[in-house]
Design an enzyme around this catalytic site. Structure first.
Site, short mmCIF file in Angstrom:
data_model
loop_
_atom_site.label_atom_id
_atom_site.label_comp_id
_atom_site.label_asym_id
_atom_site.label_seq_id
_atom_site.Cartn_x
_atom_site.Cartn_y
_atom_site.Cartn_z
N ASP A 29 -1.60 -0.54 4.94
CA ASP A 29 -2.14 0.82 4.95
C ASP A 29 -1.65 1.58 6.19
O ASP A 29 -1.22 2.74 6.10
CB ASP A 29 -3.67 0.77 4.92
CG ASP A 29 -4.29 2.15 4.95
OD1 ASP A 29 -4.21 2.85 3.93
OD2 ASP A 29 -4.86 2.52 5.99
N ASP B 130 -4.54 -2.72 -3.27
CA ASP B 130 -5.83 -2.09 -3.48
C ASP B 130 -5.74 -1.01 -4.56
O ASP B 130 -6.69 -0.28 -4.79
CB ASP B 130 -6.42 -1.54 -2.18
CG ASP B 130 -5.55 -0.47 -1.53
OD1 ASP B 130 -4.60 0.04 -2.16
OD2 ASP B 130 -5.83 -0.13 -0.37
N GLU C 202 2.20 4.08 -4.27
CA GLU C 202 1.71 2.73 -4.59
C GLU C 202 2.74 1.97 -5.43
O GLU C 202 3.01 0.79 -5.17
CB GLU C 202 0.38 2.81 -5.34
CG GLU C 202 -0.77 3.39 -4.54
CD GLU C 202 -1.38 2.44 -3.53
OE1 GLU C 202 -0.94 1.29 -3.39
OE2 GLU C 202 -2.35 2.87 -2.86
N ASP D 68 0.85 -1.20 0.00
CA ASP D 68 0.00 0.00 0.00
C ASP D 68 0.88 1.24 0.00
O ASP D 68 2.04 1.20 0.40
CB ASP D 68 -0.94 0.03 1.20
CG ASP D 68 -2.21 0.84 0.92
OD1 ASP D 68 -2.38 1.36 -0.21
OD2 ASP D 68 -3.03 0.97 1.84
N GLY D 69 0.31 2.32 -0.49
CA GLY D 69 0.97 3.60 -0.49
C GLY D 69 0.07 4.65 0.13
O GLY D 69 -1.15 4.48 0.18
N HIS E 198 -9.77 -1.06 2.70
CA HIS E 198 -10.55 -0.55 3.83
C HIS E 198 -11.84 -1.34 4.09
O HIS E 198 -12.86 -0.76 4.43
CB HIS E 198 -10.85 0.94 3.65
CG HIS E 198 -9.63 1.74 3.31
ND1 HIS E 198 -8.65 2.00 4.25
CD2 HIS E 198 -9.21 2.28 2.15
CE1 HIS E 198 -7.68 2.68 3.66
NE2 HIS E 198 -8.00 2.87 2.39
#
Length: 175
Positions: free
Chosen positions: A146, A80, A58, A22-23, A136
């Site tokens: 995240d 994601d 990302e 994740d970024g 999320h």
């Protein structure tokens, strides 16, 4: 190396290493960014930069995950980010063929990172695959990535604030 050649040359143990990435960007664009990867059965890594975009964060997470998992075992990266996945697994082939230009003829954005991902995938003996996961919604490893990416971005932002404060403090006058 084509997927067929890679599979024929693959001498991995049949193990699939699963990693979530994740970024995070605190103010998109231009704010501090953080990236993270989380191995589902092992370590994690994270870092950040003082300025960037969410897309850069990302992509950096994907690059760092590949670099941290060399070897012949298959690597499955969950993200994601549709953008990061499509950059690394779909669009990259056409961009390379077209001299790193998009379908409209414009330069590919974030080119240095995308080319680094291309090289990392190409030189890695094991296959690299990507899987999209909804963000999320309680996916443990995605949520952990995240959290780590957000913390890395916040740390970079705090570092900037401390440096700015230190530069704004005037030297006392002795006379």
């Amino acid at each position: 190396m084509s997927d067929a050649l890679r599979e024929a040359a693959d001498v991995g143990s049949g193990v699939v290493i699963m990693v979530s990435t994740d970024g995070s960007c605190l103010r998109n664009p231009g704010g501090a960014i953080g990236w993270a990867w989380v191995n589902h059965e092992g370590p994690s890594g994270s870092g950040g930069e003082v300025s960037g975009t969410n897309q850069i964060a990302e992509l950096r997470a994907v690059l760092e995950a590949i670099a941290a998992h060399p070897g012949a075992d298959e690597l499955l990266i969950e993200s994601d980010s549709q953008y990061a996945i499509k950059c690394a697994s779909e669009w990259i082939h056409g961009w390379r063929r077209k001299g790193w230009k998009t379908a409209s003829g414009s330069p590919v954005k974030n080119l240095a990172l995308i080319q680094s991902i291309d090289v990392a995938i190409t030189v890695r003996p094991g296959r690299v695959r990507f899987q999209w996961v909804r963000g999320h919604v309680g996916n443990h490893f995605n949520e952990l990535a995240d959290t780590l990416a957000g913390a890395a971005a916040a740390s970079m932002s705090a570092d900037i604030a401390v440096e700015t404060l230190a530069m704004s403090v005037e030297e006392p006058t002795l006379f």
